[in-house]
Structure formats: structure tokens, C-alpha cells
Design a protein around this motif. Structure first.
Motif, short mmCIF file in Angstrom:
data_model
loop_
_atom_site.label_atom_id
_atom_site.label_comp_id
_atom_site.label_asym_id
_atom_site.label_seq_id
_atom_site.Cartn_x
_atom_site.Cartn_y
_atom_site.Cartn_z
N ILE A 1 -39.12 5.00 10.96
CA ILE A 1 -40.21 4.73 11.90
C ILE A 1 -41.49 4.37 11.16
CG2 ILE A 1 -41.58 5.72 13.80
CD1 ILE A 1 -39.14 7.57 14.33
N LYS A 2 -41.62 4.83 9.92
CA LYS A 2 -42.80 4.48 9.12
C LYS A 2 -42.89 2.98 8.85
CE LYS A 2 -41.87 7.37 5.74
NZ LYS A 2 -41.99 8.14 4.47
N SER A 3 -41.75 2.29 8.90
CA SER A 3 -41.72 0.85 8.61
C SER A 3 -41.78 -0.02 9.86
CB SER A 3 -40.45 0.51 7.82
OG SER A 3 -40.41 1.22 6.60
N PHE A 4 -41.85 0.61 11.04
CA PHE A 4 -41.91 -0.16 12.28
C PHE A 4 -43.16 -1.04 12.28
CE2 PHE A 4 -39.30 2.38 15.66
CZ PHE A 4 -38.19 2.36 14.82
N LYS A 5 -43.01 -2.24 12.80
CA LYS A 5 -44.14 -3.15 12.96
C LYS A 5 -44.48 -3.37 14.43
CE LYS A 5 -43.60 -5.81 8.67
NZ LYS A 5 -42.60 -4.90 8.07
N HIS A 6 -43.51 -3.13 15.30
CA HIS A 6 -43.76 -3.35 16.73
C HIS A 6 -42.97 -2.35 17.57
CE1 HIS A 6 -46.29 -6.88 16.50
NE2 HIS A 6 -45.46 -7.42 15.63
N GLU B 1 -34.67 -6.55 14.30
CA GLU B 1 -34.76 -6.28 12.86
C GLU B 1 -36.15 -6.63 12.33
OE1 GLU B 1 -32.26 -7.01 8.70
OE2 GLU B 1 -31.76 -8.17 10.50
N ALA B 2 -36.73 -7.74 12.80
CA ALA B 2 -38.07 -8.11 12.34
C ALA B 2 -39.11 -7.10 12.81
CB ALA B 2 -38.42 -9.50 12.88
N ALA B 3 -38.92 -6.53 14.00
CA ALA B 3 -39.91 -5.60 14.56
C ALA B 3 -39.78 -4.20 13.98
CB ALA B 3 -39.75 -5.55 16.07
N GLN B 4 -38.53 -3.77 13.70
CA GLN B 4 -38.34 -2.37 13.35
C GLN B 4 -37.40 -2.13 12.17
OE1 GLN B 4 -37.13 -0.60 17.11
NE2 GLN B 4 -39.20 -0.72 17.94
N GLY B 5 -36.83 -3.17 11.62
CA GLY B 5 -35.94 -3.00 10.49
C GLY B 5 -34.59 -2.41 10.86
N LEU B 6 -34.28 -2.32 12.15
CA LEU B 6 -33.02 -1.76 12.61
C LEU B 6 -32.02 -2.89 12.85
CD1 LEU B 6 -34.39 0.81 15.23
CD2 LEU B 6 -34.11 1.11 12.74
N VAL B 7 -30.80 -2.71 12.39
CA VAL B 7 -29.79 -3.77 12.52
C VAL B 7 -28.81 -3.40 13.63
CG1 VAL B 7 -27.99 -5.08 11.36
CG2 VAL B 7 -30.01 -4.33 10.07
N PHE B 8 -28.83 -4.18 14.69
CA PHE B 8 -27.97 -3.93 15.84
C PHE B 8 -26.70 -4.80 15.74
CE2 PHE B 8 -31.02 -1.26 17.28
CZ PHE B 8 -31.09 -1.03 18.64
N LYS B 9 -25.68 -4.37 16.46
CA LYS B 9 -24.42 -5.10 16.49
C LYS B 9 -24.46 -6.19 17.55
CE LYS B 9 -21.71 -1.08 15.00
NZ LYS B 9 -20.63 -0.13 15.37
N MET C 1 -29.63 3.06 22.36
CA MET C 1 -29.03 2.39 21.20
C MET C 1 -29.74 2.76 19.90
SD MET C 1 -28.40 -1.45 22.71
CE MET C 1 -27.17 -1.80 23.95
N GLN C 2 -31.01 3.12 19.99
CA GLN C 2 -31.78 3.43 18.78
C GLN C 2 -31.55 4.83 18.23
OE1 GLN C 2 -35.61 2.50 20.47
NE2 GLN C 2 -35.84 0.66 19.24
N VAL C 3 -30.95 5.71 19.03
CA VAL C 3 -30.80 7.11 18.62
C VAL C 3 -30.11 7.23 17.27
CG1 VAL C 3 -29.75 9.32 19.18
CG2 VAL C 3 -30.87 7.99 20.98
N LYS C 4 -29.04 6.50 17.06
CA LYS C 4 -28.29 6.60 15.80
C LYS C 4 -29.10 6.07 14.61
CE LYS C 4 -25.85 2.21 16.50
NZ LYS C 4 -24.53 1.57 16.74
N HIS C 5 -30.13 5.28 14.89
CA HIS C 5 -30.97 4.75 13.83
C HIS C 5 -32.16 5.66 13.51
CE1 HIS C 5 -29.03 0.76 13.86
NE2 HIS C 5 -28.98 0.89 15.18
#
Length: 469
Positions: free
Chosen positions: A348-353, A376-384, A417-421
Motif C-alpha cells: 500500500i506504501k507504493s499505491f499511486k491511486h 498495475e499502474a495505479a497500485q502495482g498489483l497484478v490481476f489475472k 479481489m485485492q484481499v490476497k494482495h
């Protein structure tokens, strides 16, 4: 009779029914008694919709990012604050809304959800800022949502319906409070108001300084005695996370801490003191949307305003600081279900949006690949691929839930969907009936009991300021 003894032995009336006297402190709880002192100034800070999980996660976030505790929790760690639990119910529901909750503080009486200082029988309860203004103090509110919204309005006006924000804006013109700042341009602009009145011009004609952007606010001279109306954005101000990563928004829209600092500087010259309500209103909106980035970064921004207030109170010992929330919301928390919790939370420290930024930028014409890239651009999280496709199906039906979601975007699904991240989970998308945190620092805090009702704060503030019952 001493003010403290008077408070201890006097029942407080709420909705025509006398409340039982509040219980005393536990014997092992040492409370700094400030005998004989009154509060010249009161700064009442409200993180709207702050469940205990929100306060906890923001403190953990600050610890892991900045290597220190939040300003709020530092008061606990340093044993500077008197701490309590507060019952937040309204007159007609165990789970309050913000209008009734703020009215409990503002008018001292519980009213039905949706009402602002108007009883079910039509009785008007005089709001506390009107009382303090009549006593000669400077008064005001700053918020990250419309300045006409329920929480600031509860300290200021009487209204049969919280949704009448155009009418509340008109009341502010007549009441002439010293500082009112936040969002809500649509309730003052001729092109958005139903009656087509240009309230910005009406306020100017009435002798107000009308501020429309951050630079105008920061350059406002404290020597200018005009009352101030500052309205900086349509609807609520941008979420802190989105504002901080958008140079145009950062230049145009002040932070809550900046508004708080400005309001204090404009009002502190009053020899009789001031009373200021500060609201982190976007915390509540983030909770309603189950938006982790929106919630945590706005709670951190609220805590920065807390830091401004504490710094002022430490230099001005006649200032009472009150920290609380009007109700819990969504009961978010950090949970150990799957993955490395520490590593997940640190993402969460790397979130931009925020999720709000992500979902409002997607249309039914997007492809799953584009959705994946945006997240991914907004939060660095990679979804399927299948997750992105699932999100997109809701742009065909627009059936998302949650308050402050007029487009019916799929906030709930994205949060799940974000819980696992992130390891952040949610209990709901609505208010809770939980008892909430309440803390005080400064003269008058010695009157706070370990368990109070929200209405008790009305009389406590008056007595702390030496105004009696």
C-alpha cells in the motif's frame, strides 16, 4: 461549586429523557486534573466513519513508512490524552448516520437519522457553534467533503433533511461564521443550484472573503477580519492519494492539515478564543467504497491535521483537543488469511491511486488487458485475465453497491479481489453500531468519563469553555 463537581453530579437531558450520571474513572487510571482552568479554544477533530481498524491500519502504515506512530496514537503512548468509548446511536436507530451523529454533538440531543438538529416533533435544537459565536468566540469548520455536508452542518444549522445542501449553504450566508472551508462548489454556483442563485457573489457582497483554490487560501492574511468561505472542488475534495499524485490537483486543492492551520491562524487573534470543527470526511467515503488506498491515505491526512492541532495546543495551554469519529464504517482490518501479511500490507506504501480512480477510468469498451494495466499502474498489483474480465462484466450492468457510488461501479468486487494482495478485508459497506474511540487533551479533558453518549460532548464542550449548562 467546582465545574468538575457540577458535571459529575448533574444529569444531561437528551430527547426529553434524563440520562443517568456517567460512571467515574477506574482507580488505576491517572487523569491530569486541570483545576480552575477553562478552554479558551476548542478544536474538535472528526475522522468520519472511522472504525477501530481504520485507526489501527493508519498507525501501522505510518510506523512502517515513516518509523513513528500517528499523532493520535502518540497521545496514548505518551499518556497525554484522556481516553473514552462513545455510544453513537441516534434517536431512532442503533446505527446512526452522520447527520444525527453530528447533531448529537451540535445540538446536544439525539435526533432521527437524516435530520440536523431537528427533533421528531419539530423542535429546533440550537447548534453549538451558534452558542459559541453568541459568546463572542470565533467559530468555523473545515472538511474534505462539501462544507454543506452532514458533519459540519450538525455543528452549525437546523435542517429537516441533510440532503438540502443548497438550503444549508444559504443558512451559512446568514450565520456569518468566521471560517468555512471544504468542497461543494455545486451548492454555491449559479449554474448548478436549482434556484440559479450565485451564492459566491452573495457571500462576496455580504463581506466575505471567498477563496476558490489552495493558493488563495495560503495567501490569505490573518490580519484580514472578513469571514472566510473557501470552496475548492465540486462534491468532495479529491482523495488524498489521488491528489498527491496529480500535480494540478495538488496545486489547486489544499490538504486538511493546511486548511486546519489556516483556520487556526485566522481565528486565534480573537481574545475570547475560537471553536473549530475539523472533519476528515473522505475517510467515510473510502470506507463505504471498501477502497483501501482511499481510506488509509485519507486517515493519514486526517492525522496530519491532528498534528497541527496538537502543536497549537502544546503552545497554547488553554486549548482543548477532542479526537473522535461519528460512527464506525465497514469495519476494515488487517487479516492473516493467505500470503505474507507484512509484505502485502507494505504494498500500500507504493499505491499511486485509489480504487475510485481506477474504476472511474474504465469503460465498457476496455479490454481485460487494459484493465490489468490500469490496476498495475495505479497500485502495482497484478490481476489475472479472468479477474479483469469479471470486473468488466459489471460495466454492462452497472449494478455496483455502496453509498456515494452514483455510477454503480464494482467497488465491492474490486475490494474482494485485492484481499490476497493487501491482506485488508472488510465487514460491510455501511455504518456500524460499534462504540468508538474518543480522546481529549487539554483543559476540560479531566471531565471525560470512560464511557459516554455522543450527546454528552455538547455539554462537556460548553462547560470546558466556562459557559455552564
Amino acid at each position: 461549586m467546582k465545574r468538575r463537581d457540577f458535571f459529575k453530579n448533574t444529569s444531561i437531558l437528551a430527547a426529553g429523557t434524563a440520562l443517568a450520571p456517567l460512571t467515574g474513572f477506574a482507580a488505576d487510571h491517572e487523569i491530569p486534573v486541570i483545576s480552575g482552568k477553562t478552554a479558551k479554544n476548542i478544536i474538535f477533530l472528526v475522522s468520519d466513519g472511522m472504525s477501530i481498524g481504520t485507526l489501527t491500519m493508519a498507525n501501522l502504515f505510518i510506523q512502517r513508512r515513516d518509523g513513528r506512530s500517528s499523532h493520535w496514537l502518540s497521545l496514548y503512548e505518551q499518556q497525554k490524552a484522556v481516553r473514552s468509548l462513545m455510544d453513537t446511536a441516534s434517536a431512532n436507530a442503533l446505527v446512526t448516520d452522520s447527520a444525527a451523529a453530528s447533531s448529537a454533538w451540535g445540538g446536544g440531543v439525539r435526533v432521527n437519522n437524516g435530520s440536523i438538529n431537528v427533533g421528531a416533533d419539530g423542535t429546533l435544537h440550537k447548534p453549538i457553534l451558534q452558542k459559541f459565536k453568541a459568546a463572542g468566540k470565533s467559530v468555523g469548520c473545515v472538511t474534505t467533503v462539501p462544507i454543506t455536508h452532514a458533519t459540519p452542518a450538525g455543528f452549525c444549522v437546523n435542517s429537516g433533511g441533510r440532503d438540502d445542501q443548497e438550503g444549508i449553504a444559504l443558512q451559512y450566508l446568514d450565520l456569518r461564521f468566521d471560517v468555512m472551508m471544504g468542497g461543494g462548489t455545486e451548492f454555491f454556483s449559479a449554474d448548478k443550484r436549482q434556484d440559479k442563485k450565485d451564492l459566491f457573489e452573495s457571500f462576496k457582497a455580504g463581506g466575505f472573503s471567498v477563496l476558490r483554490n489552495r493558493q488563495e487560501m495560503l495567501s490569505k492574511s490573518a490580519a484580514d477580519s472578513k469571514p472566510v468561505l473557501g470552496v475548492f472542488h465540486e462534491d468532495g475534495l479529491p482523495y488524498t492519494l489521488d491528489r498527491n499524485n496529480d500535480s494540478a490537483k495538488a496545486a489547486a486543492v489544499p490538504t486538511l492539515a493546511e486548511m486546519t492551520d489556516t483556520a487556526i491562524k485566522l481565528m486565534e487573534k480573537n481574545k475570547k478564543g475560537f471553536v473549530l470543527q475539523v472533519e476528515g470526511g473522505r475517510v467515510d467515503w473510502g470506507a463505504h467504497a471498501n477502497d483501501t488506498g482511499g481510506l488509509i491515505y485519507d486517515q493519514v491526512a486526517f492525522d496530519e491535521a491532528v498534528g497541527v492541532a496538537i502543536a497549537f495546543a502544546e503552545k497554547n495551554k488553554d486549548t482543548l483537543i477532542i479526537l473522535t469519529t461519528d460512527h464506525g464504517n465497514a469495519n476494515p482490518g488487517l487479516f492473516s488469511a493467505g500470503g505474507d501479511v507484512n509484505a502485502n500490507f507494505d504494498k500500500i506504501k507504493s499505491f499511486k491511486h485509489t480504487n475510485d480512480w481506477i474504476l472511474n477510468g474504465i469503460t465498457s469498451n476496455h479490454t481485460p488487458k487494459q484493465v490489468i494495466e490500469r490496476i498495475e499502474a495505479a497500485q502495482g498489483l497484478v490481476f489475472k485475465q479472468e479477474e479483469a474480465a469479471s470486473l468488466l462484466t459489471h460495466y454492462q450492468t452497472m449494478d455496483g453497491t455502496g453509498l456515494y457510488n452514483p455510477k454503480k461501479l464494482p467497488f465491492k468486487l474490486l475490494a474482494e479481489m485485492q484481499v490476497k494482495h493487501t491482506s485488508v478485508s472488510w465487514g460491510s459497506m455501511g455504518h456500524s453500531g460499534d462504540y468508538v474511540e474518543l480522546a481529549m487533551y487539554g483543559p476540560g479533558s479531566e471531565m471525560l468519563k470512560p464511557m459516554v453518549k455522543n450527546t454528552d460532548l455538547h455539554q462537556l464542550m460548553l462547560r470546558a469553555a466556562g459557559l455552564g449548562a
